[in-house]
Design a protein around this motif. Structure first.
Motif, PDB file in Angstrom:
ATOM      1  N   TYR A   5      26.712 -54.348 -70.316  1.00 12.28           N
ATOM      2  CA  TYR A   5      28.055 -54.865 -70.587  1.00 12.28           C
ATOM      3  C   TYR A   5      29.057 -54.264 -69.600  1.00 12.28           C
ATOM      4  O   TYR A   5      28.935 -53.110 -69.208  1.00 12.28           O
ATOM      5  CB  TYR A   5      28.494 -54.519 -72.016  1.00 12.28           C
ATOM      6  N   PRO A   6      30.069 -55.038 -69.187  1.00  9.87           N
ATOM      7  CA  PRO A   6      31.075 -54.487 -68.272  1.00  9.87           C
ATOM      8  C   PRO A   6      31.840 -53.335 -68.932  1.00  9.87           C
ATOM      9  O   PRO A   6      32.147 -53.385 -70.123  1.00  9.87           O
ATOM     10  CB  PRO A   6      32.024 -55.649 -67.986  1.00  9.87           C
ATOM     11  N   ILE A   7      32.122 -52.315 -68.169  1.00 11.52           N
ATOM     12  CA  ILE A   7      32.894 -51.174 -68.660  1.00 11.52           C
ATOM     13  C   ILE A   7      34.378 -51.541 -68.580  1.00 11.52           C
ATOM     14  O   ILE A   7      34.865 -52.007 -67.565  1.00 11.52           O
ATOM     15  CB  ILE A   7      32.609 -49.910 -67.841  1.00 11.52           C
ATOM     16  N   GLU A   8      35.093 -51.308 -69.689  1.00 10.56           N
ATOM     17  CA  GLU A   8      36.517 -51.625 -69.744  1.00 10.56           C
ATOM     18  C   GLU A   8      37.315 -50.335 -69.881  1.00 10.56           C
ATOM     19  O   GLU A   8      36.870 -49.395 -70.520  1.00 10.56           O
ATOM     20  CB  GLU A   8      36.812 -52.527 -70.943  1.00 10.56           C
ATOM     21  N   ASP A   9      38.477 -50.317 -69.254  1.00 10.94           N
ATOM     22  CA  ASP A   9      39.393 -49.198 -69.452  1.00 10.94           C
ATOM     23  C   ASP A   9      40.186 -49.456 -70.726  1.00 10.94           C
ATOM     24  O   ASP A   9      40.772 -50.517 -70.887  1.00 10.94           O
ATOM     25  CB  ASP A   9      40.369 -49.066 -68.271  1.00 10.94           C
ATOM     26  N   ASP A  30      27.604 -50.666 -68.416  1.00 13.99           N
ATOM     27  CA  ASP A  30      26.999 -49.608 -69.226  1.00 13.99           C
ATOM     28  C   ASP A  30      25.482 -49.798 -69.300  1.00 13.99           C
ATOM     29  O   ASP A  30      24.919 -50.667 -68.625  1.00 13.99           O
ATOM     30  CB  ASP A  30      27.635 -49.555 -70.614  1.00 13.99           C
ATOM     31  N   GLU A  31      24.816 -48.999 -70.138  1.00 13.57           N
ATOM     32  CA  GLU A  31      23.354 -49.034 -70.236  1.00 13.57           C
ATOM     33  C   GLU A  31      22.825 -50.371 -70.734  1.00 13.57           C
ATOM     34  O   GLU A  31      21.699 -50.758 -70.410  1.00 13.57           O
ATOM     35  CB  GLU A  31      22.854 -47.922 -71.178  1.00 13.57           C
TER      36      GLU A  31
END
Length: 104
Positions: A19-23, A15-16
């Motif tokens: 941080y890792p994007i999580e589903d 993300d901006e």
């Protein structure tokens, strides 16, 4: 009935803030008793916000519910878990009491 939402896998990418994007998705639907415990007003940078604090009593699901990792969906609204209390009977977990917060 409430739904417990949490991380179901890695979404890929960042993300901006880096941080890792999580589903996220629904992990379980469980019977529950939800009731309002307090309501209040908070003054923040965006103005006055009405806050409702709720209590949710559920049977323990097959996984550990953790504040910050899971959210409760009740009546279509998402609620953060602010705390939990584990109630035991005869050495076994009988039910969980979750403190929930929703801002409107």
């Amino acid at each position: 009935m409430v739904q417990i939402e949490g991380v179901i896998g890695e979404g890929g990418g960042y993300d901006e803030q880096g941080y890792p994007i999580e589903d996220r998705g629904i992990l379980a639907s469980v019977p529950a008793h939800v009731f309002y415990s307090t309501s209040g007003l908070e003054i923040g940078s965006t103005g006055v916000v009405v806050t409702d604090e709720l209590r949710c009593i559920i049977e323990p699901p097959a996984f550990d519910i953790l504040p910050g990792q899971h959210r409760i969906i009740w009546r279509g609204d998402y609620h953060q878990i602010n705390g939990r209390l584990v109630r035991s009977k005869s050495g076994r977990i009988h039910h969980l009491t979750l403190n929930l917060a929703r801002a409107t």
